[in-house]
Each structure stands twice: as structure tokens, then as C-alpha cells.
Design a protein around this motif. Structure first.
Motif, short mmCIF file in Angstrom:
data_model
loop_
_atom_site.label_atom_id
_atom_site.label_comp_id
_atom_site.label_asym_id
_atom_site.label_seq_id
_atom_site.Cartn_x
_atom_site.Cartn_y
_atom_site.Cartn_z
N ILE A 1 -27.48 40.23 89.67
CA ILE A 1 -27.48 40.41 91.12
C ILE A 1 -28.27 39.31 91.85
O ILE A 1 -28.41 39.36 93.07
N LYS A 2 -28.78 38.33 91.11
CA LYS A 2 -29.59 37.29 91.76
C LYS A 2 -28.73 36.38 92.62
O LYS A 2 -27.76 35.78 92.13
N TYR A 3 -29.11 36.24 93.88
CA TYR A 3 -28.44 35.26 94.73
C TYR A 3 -28.89 33.86 94.33
O TYR A 3 -29.91 33.68 93.69
N TRP A 4 -28.08 32.86 94.68
CA TRP A 4 -28.37 31.48 94.26
C TRP A 4 -27.76 30.51 95.25
O TRP A 4 -26.92 30.89 96.07
N ARG A 5 -28.18 29.24 95.17
CA ARG A 5 -27.63 28.22 96.05
C ARG A 5 -26.92 27.16 95.24
O ARG A 5 -27.44 26.72 94.22
N ASP A 6 -25.77 26.76 95.74
CA ASP A 6 -25.06 25.70 95.03
C ASP A 6 -25.51 24.33 95.53
O ASP A 6 -26.40 24.22 96.37
N LYS A 7 -24.89 23.27 95.00
CA LYS A 7 -25.34 21.90 95.30
C LYS A 7 -25.17 21.54 96.78
O LYS A 7 -25.86 20.66 97.29
N ASP A 8 -24.27 22.26 97.45
CA ASP A 8 -24.09 22.03 98.90
C ASP A 8 -24.97 22.95 99.74
O ASP A 8 -24.77 23.06 100.95
N ARG A 9 -25.90 23.61 99.08
CA ARG A 9 -26.83 24.56 99.71
C ARG A 9 -26.11 25.78 100.30
O ARG A 9 -26.64 26.44 101.20
N VAL A 10 -24.92 26.04 99.82
CA VAL A 10 -24.27 27.30 100.18
C VAL A 10 -24.96 28.42 99.40
O VAL A 10 -25.23 28.28 98.19
N HIS A 11 -25.29 29.50 100.11
CA HIS A 11 -26.03 30.61 99.52
C HIS A 11 -25.02 31.65 99.01
O HIS A 11 -24.20 32.16 99.79
N HIS A 12 -25.07 31.95 97.72
CA HIS A 12 -24.12 32.89 97.09
C HIS A 12 -24.79 34.22 96.81
O HIS A 12 -25.87 34.26 96.21
N VAL A 13 -24.14 35.29 97.22
CA VAL A 13 -24.70 36.64 97.01
C VAL A 13 -23.71 37.47 96.20
O VAL A 13 -22.64 37.85 96.69
N PRO A 14 -24.05 37.76 94.94
CA PRO A 14 -23.14 38.60 94.14
C PRO A 14 -23.23 40.06 94.57
O PRO A 14 -24.32 40.62 94.65
N LYS A 15 -22.08 40.64 94.85
CA LYS A 15 -22.05 42.04 95.28
C LYS A 15 -21.29 42.88 94.27
O LYS A 15 -20.23 42.48 93.78
N ARG A 16 -21.82 44.04 93.99
CA ARG A 16 -21.13 44.99 93.12
C ARG A 16 -19.82 45.43 93.76
O ARG A 16 -19.70 45.46 94.98
N SER A 17 -18.85 45.77 92.94
CA SER A 17 -17.54 46.17 93.45
C SER A 17 -17.59 47.61 93.98
O SER A 17 -18.47 48.40 93.62
N LEU A 18 -16.63 47.92 94.81
CA LEU A 18 -16.52 49.28 95.34
C LEU A 18 -16.31 50.27 94.19
O LEU A 18 -16.88 51.38 94.20
N ASP A 19 -15.55 49.87 93.19
CA ASP A 19 -15.32 50.76 92.04
C ASP A 19 -16.62 51.09 91.31
O ASP A 19 -16.77 52.18 90.76
N GLU A 20 -17.53 50.11 91.29
CA GLU A 20 -18.81 50.37 90.61
C GLU A 20 -19.67 51.33 91.44
O GLU A 20 -20.43 52.13 90.89
N LEU A 21 -19.55 51.24 92.76
CA LEU A 21 -20.43 52.03 93.63
C LEU A 21 -19.98 53.48 93.80
O LEU A 21 -20.80 54.36 94.05
N ILE A 22 -18.67 53.70 93.72
CA ILE A 22 -18.16 55.06 93.93
C ILE A 22 -18.08 55.78 92.59
O ILE A 22 -17.30 55.41 91.71
#
Lengths: 190, 190
Positions: free
Chosen positions: A166-187
């Protein structure tokens, strides 16, 4: 912009155009959204401190801790720091149980900010005693959340989660990536 | 409807047209709004149980406690009960610190419901062990909030607070009055 689009646009932003200033009236309107939101047993125990001046923002910034997963990054540099703060306090003369009132309030405020083309970050990692001293916040008030606001200058994208990381990270263009759990995982299906 | 209007319309409702049913897909869309909302350290520890069938709603209702200030009223009568529930759980295999994640999630869901002409009540007063047993919720999950949803049939108005009395009340026409603190009271000046 419909409501689902607003929620999607309302990412956590940590880099801003610091030259873009936010007026006091804007913050008051945002707090009014919190005022009109639900409160446990309608107690309404939250209080709000508003800061828009550069010199005040400079006093608050050192007490905020940013983006724990970005080990190489100590938070936004000068020029990209927030241009306003709303500090949410709990008034212990009303109750010492704030439940999730500050979460409800913060979400109303952040959605309202996004709706105005602003953005920000709910910060719970706060050097509370430093902040209390710097702003002379009476002990009567518990420091609950700092909302950092500004005109976002970063791109934030949502990714599917991989390997439960679940760790967010930045790519080489400084775009910030946020991994999100799927709806199937949450329900859950029991 | 602009965002400020949506927040204003998003009152806590406790009486519904129970004959108006809500589809599973509607609840999934609402949970998706929570999924796309902020989560402390992006841990995303919340799980969601969704119920739309009348027989399921009948199993959940007895575990919910309604409107503590209305001493003469034991909650909505048959015909005015919620027609759907979203139960927010905390997954202790991820963390045992849920912070205000469920407040943030609940506010996104409730605003989304209001945006669809629905409404409801965030219920923290829950007979948790009764509910756990009734629905066979594993101990792994902490019961955090029950969101009761339906098509509201009551009128809710906001009043200015008087004599610091925050208790909501109903008038002779069954209009529900909610005293709210003023913006001036909420915004501290240190």
C-alpha cells in the motif's frame, strides 16, 4: 463536476504553488461545511484555527510530518509548501470523546477545497507539543488534525494494488502513485 | 446542486419510506466513494458489509440504537425503517489503529447517498456483540460504524443554538430540529 468526479479529484496533495494565496473567507466557507456536517450526539466539540498568512504558515510547517513512505523526501520545499492551514482541535470542555467527528469534518473541508480548485493533505502526524507551543494553543484543546491547503502542482494517480503493497511512491517524472485496494477486496461476503 | 447545497441537504435522517428499496449496485457505488477517499498512511484497513434485503435489514435493526435525546422514541417504526445498511468494519489483520478512516469513509458515503436522493444516519451506538453474533462477523473485524440508509420521509431543519443546548428535538408536526453552533463559536482566535 458530479460528486463521484469530485471524490476522485480529491486526492491527497503535498506539493503546491505557494505563490497562490488563499483568502480567510475561503477558509471560513470550508469550516462552514464542517459545521453543517454530522457530529456524534450533535455535541459539536470541534474548534478550528485558520491560517493564511505566509508568516503563520512558516510557523506551522515545521510541526507537520509529511509522506512517511517517501524516505528521501522531507516534505515540500520552499515554494511548494501549503499556503493555508486549518487546524482541527477538540474542545475538552465539551467532551473528551471526539469519535470520528474530525474525520467527517476533514472530509467535508477537503471535498469543498477540491471543489474550489484547491487541494491538500490531512495530517495526523504532528509534533503536537511543538505546535501547541508555537501557536500558544491552550491545554483545553486537543490537537486532532492539521489540514494543509494550497493550489496543487503535482499529479497524483491511483494504481491497482500489487502484492498487498500500500506504499505510495513517486516515479521519475515526480508523478505520485497511490495503490488502492479493489472494491472486491473491500466488500466482504460473510 | 452545488457542493455546499449537498452538504446542507445531507442531514441525519432517521425516518424513511421503507417501501422504497435500494439496489446492491447503489451500495457498491457508495463504497467505491469510500474506497477513493483518504486513508491514514494509505493502509486502507476498512471493510464493508452491504445489506439491502428486507429480511437482512430486520436482522440488523435491533442492534442499532437511535436518537438518544428523543426519550419517548425508540427509533423508526416498521414502515419507516432503513431499507439498506452499510456496516463499516476495521480489519485488524491490517492495523488496530483505524484513526478517523471510518469518519472520512462515512462522510463520502453519506454525501454520495444524498446526491442520489437518499439519506441516512451514521450510527456509532451499536449493540456490537449482538450484531456480531447475528451476522456471524469474525472477531478479526472490529465493528466501527453502521450506516443506515433509505429514502427520507422526515423534515430536518437546522436552528441556531440557544443556551448551549445541543439536543435535537421534534416539534408537534414531527419536524426534527438540530441546533448548530455558530461559525463564530467554532473558529477560535488565539
Amino acid at each position: 463536476m458530479n460528486f463521484a468526479e469530485l471524490v476522485l479529484k480529491n486526492r491527497t496533495y503535498r506539493r503546491f504553488d505557494e505563490s497562490f494565496r488563499i483568502g480567510d473567507q475561503t477558509l471560513k466557507e470550508l469550516v462552514n461545511l464542517a459545521r453543517l456536517s454530522a457530529s456524534g450526539a450533535n455535541r459539536q466539540p470541534l474548534k478550528f484555527l485558520l491560517y493564511t498568512k505566509p508568516e503563520d504558515c512558516s510557523r506551522i510547517f515545521p510541526s507537520t510530518i509529511w509522506a512517511a513512505y517517501l524516505k528521501e523526501w522531507q516534505g515540500p520545499e520552499s515554494g511548494e509548501r501549503p499556503s493555508a492551514y486549518i487546524i482541527i482541535l477538540g474542545d475538552t470542555s465539551i467532551t473528551d470523546q471526539f469519535g470520528v467527528d474530525h474525520g467527517i469534518a476533514a472530509q467535508s473541508i477537503m471535498l469543498g477545497a477540491t471543489n474550489q480548485g484547491l487541494g491538500g493533505c490531512m495530517i495526523a502526524s504532528i509534533r503536537k507539543e511543538d505546535l501547541r507551543k508555537e501557536l500558544a494553543i491552550p491545554q483545553l484543546y486537543e490537537i486532532l488534525l492539521v489540514l494543509a491547503l494550497g493550489k496543487p502542482v503535482e499529479k497524483v494517480v491511483i494504481d491497482d494494488i500489487k502484492n498487498d503493497d500500500i506504499k505510495y511512491w513517486r516515479d521519475k517524472d515526480r508523478v505520485h502513485h497511490v495503490p488502492k485496494r479493489s472494491l472486491d477486496e473491500l466488500i466482504l461476503k460473510l
